[in-house]
Motif scaffolding. Structure first.
Motif, PDB file in Angstrom:
ATOM      1  N   ALA A  74       7.318 -20.482   7.958  1.00 31.92           N
ATOM      2  CA  ALA A  74       7.016 -19.727   9.182  1.00 31.92           C
ATOM      3  C   ALA A  74       8.137 -19.799  10.217  1.00 31.92           C
ATOM      4  N   SER A  75       9.077 -20.720  10.048  1.00 37.41           N
ATOM      5  CA  SER A  75      10.190 -20.793  11.006  1.00 37.41           C
ATOM      6  C   SER A  75      11.227 -19.697  10.757  1.00 37.41           C
ATOM      7  N   MET A  76      11.187 -19.081   9.574  1.00 37.50           N
ATOM      8  CA  MET A  76      12.118 -17.992   9.251  1.00 37.50           C
ATOM      9  C   MET A  76      11.518 -16.675   9.729  1.00 37.50           C
ATOM     10  N   ARG A  77      12.181 -16.049  10.709  1.00 35.33           N
ATOM     11  CA  ARG A  77      11.713 -14.788  11.283  1.00 35.33           C
ATOM     12  C   ARG A  77      12.739 -13.695  11.071  1.00 35.33           C
ATOM     13  N   MET A  78      12.231 -12.459  10.967  1.00 37.72           N
ATOM     14  CA  MET A  78      13.118 -11.313  10.776  1.00 37.72           C
ATOM     15  C   MET A  78      12.515 -10.106  11.492  1.00 37.72           C
ATOM     16  N   ASP A  79      13.342  -9.409  12.274  1.00 38.61           N
ATOM     17  CA  ASP A  79      12.912  -8.174  12.922  1.00 38.61           C
ATOM     18  C   ASP A  79      12.985  -7.041  11.910  1.00 38.61           C
ATOM     19  N   VAL A  80      11.967  -6.179  11.937  1.00 41.96           N
ATOM     20  CA  VAL A  80      11.874  -5.054  11.012  1.00 41.96           C
ATOM     21  C   VAL A  80      11.830  -3.759  11.822  1.00 41.96           C
ATOM     22  N   VAL A  81      12.581  -2.765  11.352  1.00 39.47           N
ATOM     23  CA  VAL A  81      12.562  -1.431  11.951  1.00 39.47           C
ATOM     24  C   VAL A  81      12.172  -0.452  10.852  1.00 39.47           C
ATOM     25  N   TYR A  82      11.104   0.321  11.125  1.00 37.26           N
ATOM     26  CA  TYR A  82      10.604   1.307  10.166  1.00 37.26           C
ATOM     27  C   TYR A  82      10.640   2.663  10.853  1.00 37.26           C
ATOM     28  N   GLY A  83      11.503   3.543  10.403  1.00 38.53           N
ATOM     29  CA  GLY A  83      11.729   4.822  11.061  1.00 38.53           C
ATOM     30  C   GLY A  83      10.913   5.972  10.526  1.00 38.53           C
ATOM     31  N   ARG A  84       9.697   5.720  10.163  1.00 34.85           N
ATOM     32  CA  ARG A  84       8.801   6.772   9.667  1.00 34.85           C
ATOM     33  C   ARG A  84       7.478   6.646  10.404  1.00 34.85           C
ATOM     34  N   PRO A  85       6.577   7.587  10.221  1.00 37.55           N
ATOM     35  CA  PRO A  85       5.285   7.490  10.923  1.00 37.55           C
ATOM     36  C   PRO A  85       4.562   6.182  10.628  1.00 37.55           C
ATOM     37  N   ARG A  86       3.876   5.690  11.628  1.00 37.07           N
ATOM     38  CA  ARG A  86       3.144   4.430  11.526  1.00 37.07           C
ATOM     39  C   ARG A  86       2.005   4.572  10.512  1.00 37.07           C
ATOM     40  N   PRO A  87       1.905   3.662   9.538  1.00 32.12           N
ATOM     41  CA  PRO A  87       0.805   3.724   8.573  1.00 32.12           C
ATOM     42  C   PRO A  87      -0.543   3.592   9.289  1.00 32.12           C
ATOM     43  N   GLU A  88      -1.543   4.336   8.838  1.00 32.16           N
ATOM     44  CA  GLU A  88      -2.856   4.340   9.491  1.00 32.16           C
ATOM     45  C   GLU A  88      -3.493   2.960   9.547  1.00 32.16           C
ATOM     46  N   ASN A  89      -3.351   2.175   8.500  1.00 37.79           N
ATOM     47  CA  ASN A  89      -4.012   0.873   8.435  1.00 37.79           C
ATOM     48  C   ASN A  89      -3.137  -0.269   8.952  1.00 37.79           C
ATOM     49  N   PHE A  90      -2.040   0.032   9.622  1.00 41.46           N
ATOM     50  CA  PHE A  90      -1.113  -1.014  10.060  1.00 41.46           C
ATOM     51  C   PHE A  90      -1.736  -1.939  11.099  1.00 41.46           C
ATOM     52  N   ASP A  91      -2.584  -1.411  11.988  1.00 40.83           N
ATOM     53  CA  ASP A  91      -3.182  -2.241  13.041  1.00 40.83           C
ATOM     54  C   ASP A  91      -4.063  -3.352  12.482  1.00 40.83           C
ATOM     55  N   ALA A  92      -4.674  -3.141  11.333  1.00 41.43           N
ATOM     56  CA  ALA A  92      -5.545  -4.146  10.724  1.00 41.43           C
ATOM     57  C   ALA A  92      -4.768  -5.135   9.855  1.00 41.43           C
ATOM     58  N   ALA A  93      -3.509  -4.876   9.627  1.00 41.79           N
ATOM     59  CA  ALA A  93      -2.711  -5.686   8.698  1.00 41.79           C
ATOM     60  C   ALA A  93      -2.298  -7.019   9.314  1.00 41.79           C
ATOM     61  N   THR A  94      -2.238  -8.033   8.462  1.00 43.39           N
ATOM     62  CA  THR A  94      -1.692  -9.330   8.867  1.00 43.39           C
ATOM     63  C   THR A  94      -0.427  -9.648   8.085  1.00 43.39           C
ATOM     64  N   SER A  95      -0.286  -8.992   6.939  1.00 47.26           N
ATOM     65  CA  SER A  95       0.927  -9.194   6.150  1.00 47.26           C
ATOM     66  C   SER A  95       1.398  -7.851   5.595  1.00 47.26           C
ATOM     67  N   VAL A  96       2.657  -7.853   5.163  1.00 48.37           N
ATOM     68  CA  VAL A  96       3.279  -6.611   4.734  1.00 48.37           C
ATOM     69  C   VAL A  96       4.382  -6.936   3.733  1.00 48.37           C
ATOM     70  N   GLN A  97       4.678  -5.995   2.884  1.00 54.15           N
ATOM     71  CA  GLN A  97       5.854  -6.064   2.016  1.00 54.15           C
ATOM     72  C   GLN A  97       6.783  -4.976   2.539  1.00 54.15           C
ATOM     73  N   VAL A  98       7.984  -5.353   2.947  1.00 55.82           N
ATOM     74  CA  VAL A  98       8.942  -4.372   3.448  1.00 55.82           C
ATOM     75  C   VAL A  98      10.004  -4.144   2.385  1.00 55.82           C
ATOM     76  N   ILE A  99      10.340  -2.872   2.161  1.00 56.11           N
ATOM     77  CA  ILE A  99      11.340  -2.519   1.156  1.00 56.11           C
ATOM     78  C   ILE A  99      12.447  -1.772   1.871  1.00 56.11           C
ATOM     79  N   GLY A 100      13.649  -2.276   1.756  1.00 54.29           N
ATOM     80  CA  GLY A 100      14.799  -1.686   2.437  1.00 54.29           C
ATOM     81  C   GLY A 100      15.961  -2.650   2.388  1.00 54.29           C
ATOM     82  N   SER A 101      16.758  -2.662   3.467  1.00 50.42           N
ATOM     83  CA  SER A 101      17.911  -3.568   3.487  1.00 50.42           C
ATOM     84  C   SER A 101      18.163  -4.086   4.897  1.00 50.42           C
TER      85      SER A 101
END
Length: 133
Positions: A74-101
Protein backbone atom coordinates in the motif's frame (compact mmCIF):
# COMPACT_ATOMS: atom_id res chain seq x y z
CA UNK A 1 5.40 -31.90 -53.72
CA UNK A 2 3.41 -30.17 -56.40
CA UNK A 3 3.32 -26.40 -56.93
CA UNK A 4 -0.31 -25.97 -55.75
CA UNK A 5 0.53 -27.75 -52.48
CA UNK A 6 3.56 -25.54 -51.94
CA UNK A 7 1.50 -22.40 -52.56
CA UNK A 8 -1.23 -23.59 -50.19
CA UNK A 9 1.33 -24.42 -47.49
CA UNK A 10 2.95 -20.99 -47.92
CA UNK A 11 -0.43 -19.27 -47.55
CA UNK A 12 -1.17 -21.21 -44.35
CA UNK A 13 2.25 -20.37 -42.87
CA UNK A 14 1.88 -16.66 -43.69
CA UNK A 15 -1.63 -16.61 -42.18
CA UNK A 16 -0.33 -18.23 -38.98
CA UNK A 17 2.53 -15.72 -38.69
CA UNK A 18 0.11 -12.80 -39.15
CA UNK A 19 -2.30 -14.24 -36.55
CA UNK A 20 0.45 -14.75 -33.96
CA UNK A 21 1.87 -11.26 -34.57
CA UNK A 22 -1.59 -9.69 -34.23
CA UNK A 23 -2.38 -11.57 -31.03
CA UNK A 24 0.96 -10.80 -29.38
CA UNK A 25 0.34 -7.08 -29.88
CA UNK A 26 -2.87 -7.23 -27.84
CA UNK A 27 -1.42 -9.03 -24.82
CA UNK A 28 -0.14 -6.86 -22.01
CA UNK A 29 2.08 -8.09 -19.21
CA UNK A 30 0.72 -7.98 -15.64
CA UNK A 31 3.07 -6.00 -13.39
CA UNK A 32 3.09 -4.27 -10.01
CA UNK A 33 2.80 -0.51 -9.54
CA UNK A 34 6.57 -0.16 -9.00
CA UNK A 35 7.36 -2.25 -12.11
CA UNK A 36 5.02 -0.10 -14.23
CA UNK A 37 6.71 3.07 -12.99
CA UNK A 38 10.15 1.62 -13.78
CA UNK A 39 9.14 0.69 -17.36
CA UNK A 40 8.09 3.98 -18.97
CA UNK A 41 6.47 3.69 -22.39
CA UNK A 42 5.86 -0.05 -22.14
CA UNK A 43 2.24 -1.26 -22.34
CA UNK A 44 1.37 -3.20 -19.18
CA UNK A 45 -1.62 -4.18 -17.03
CA UNK A 46 -1.50 -3.09 -13.39
CA UNK A 47 -3.89 -4.05 -10.58
CA UNK A 48 -4.54 -1.36 -8.01
CA UNK A 49 -6.71 -0.29 -5.11
CA UNK A 50 -8.34 3.11 -5.74
CA UNK A 51 -7.28 5.63 -3.10
CA UNK A 52 -10.40 7.05 -1.48
CA UNK A 53 -10.86 10.76 -2.22
CA UNK A 54 -8.38 10.77 -5.11
CA UNK A 55 -10.92 10.51 -7.97
CA UNK A 56 -11.33 13.64 -10.09
CA UNK A 57 -13.21 13.88 -13.39
CA UNK A 58 -12.89 16.77 -15.82
CA UNK A 59 -15.99 16.63 -18.05
CA UNK A 60 -14.62 19.28 -20.43
CA UNK A 61 -11.45 17.32 -21.16
CA UNK A 62 -13.28 14.00 -20.58
CA UNK A 63 -10.39 12.97 -18.36
CA UNK A 64 -10.59 10.78 -15.27
CA UNK A 65 -7.71 11.06 -12.76
CA UNK A 66 -7.20 8.95 -9.67
CA UNK A 67 -4.50 7.33 -7.57
CA UNK A 68 -4.01 3.62 -7.01
CA UNK A 69 -1.96 1.67 -4.50
CA UNK A 70 -0.37 -1.69 -5.11
CA UNK A 71 -2.54 -4.44 -3.53
CA UNK A 72 0.60 -6.09 -2.13
CA UNK A 73 2.31 -2.88 -0.94
CA UNK A 74 0.00 0.00 0.00
CA UNK A 75 2.98 2.36 0.26
CA UNK A 76 3.45 2.16 -3.53
CA UNK A 77 1.19 4.77 -5.16
CA UNK A 78 0.69 5.73 -8.79
CA UNK A 79 -1.38 8.49 -10.40
CA UNK A 80 -3.58 7.31 -13.27
CA UNK A 81 -4.97 9.39 -16.13
CA UNK A 82 -7.77 7.92 -18.25
CA UNK A 83 -8.73 10.07 -21.23
CA UNK A 84 -12.01 8.43 -22.14
CA UNK A 85 -15.54 8.65 -20.75
CA UNK A 86 -15.89 7.66 -17.11
CA UNK A 87 -17.10 4.05 -16.73
CA UNK A 88 -20.66 3.89 -15.32
CA UNK A 89 -19.73 1.60 -12.44
CA UNK A 90 -16.54 3.46 -11.47
CA UNK A 91 -18.09 5.16 -8.41
CA UNK A 92 -18.81 1.78 -6.79
CA UNK A 93 -15.33 0.41 -7.54
CA UNK A 94 -12.64 -0.13 -4.93
CA UNK A 95 -10.10 -1.73 -7.23
CA UNK A 96 -9.21 -1.54 -10.89
CA UNK A 97 -6.92 -3.03 -13.50
CA UNK A 98 -5.36 -0.28 -15.61
CA UNK A 99 -3.94 -1.08 -19.04
CA UNK A 100 -1.60 1.41 -20.66
CA UNK A 101 1.85 2.82 -20.02
CA UNK A 102 3.66 5.04 -17.54
CA UNK A 103 4.89 8.32 -19.02
CA UNK A 104 5.22 11.97 -18.06
CA UNK A 105 4.94 11.16 -14.34
CA UNK A 106 1.61 9.31 -14.53
CA UNK A 107 0.13 6.07 -15.81
CA UNK A 108 -1.77 6.82 -19.03
CA UNK A 109 -4.53 4.21 -19.14
CA UNK A 110 -5.97 3.13 -22.47
CA UNK A 111 -8.43 0.74 -20.80
CA UNK A 112 -9.88 0.21 -17.33
CA UNK A 113 -11.19 -3.05 -15.91
CA UNK A 114 -13.32 -1.95 -12.97
CA UNK A 115 -13.80 -4.31 -10.02
CA UNK A 116 -16.97 -3.68 -7.99
CA UNK A 117 -16.99 -5.40 -4.57
CA UNK A 118 -20.78 -5.88 -4.56
CA UNK A 119 -20.55 -8.07 -7.62
CA UNK A 120 -18.24 -10.53 -5.86
CA UNK A 121 -19.49 -10.46 -2.28
CA UNK A 122 -21.03 -13.52 -0.62
CA UNK A 123 -24.12 -11.51 0.35
CA UNK A 124 -24.84 -10.56 -3.27
CA UNK A 125 -24.40 -14.18 -4.37
CA UNK A 126 -26.72 -15.48 -1.63
CA UNK A 127 -29.47 -12.88 -2.14
CA UNK A 128 -31.05 -14.48 -5.26
CA UNK A 129 -31.08 -17.91 -3.55
CA UNK A 130 -32.82 -16.52 -0.46
CA UNK A 131 -35.44 -14.78 -2.60
CA UNK A 132 -36.40 -18.05 -4.29
CA UNK A 133 -37.17 -19.89 -1.05
Amino acid sequence: MRAPHIVALAVVVVAMVVAVASFSGTVSRHVSVSEAMQSPGRTVQVPGQIVEGSVRFDPVASELRFTVTDPRDASMRMDVVYGRPRPENFDAATSVQVIGSFRDGAFRADRLLVKCPSRYSDEAAAAPVAAKQ
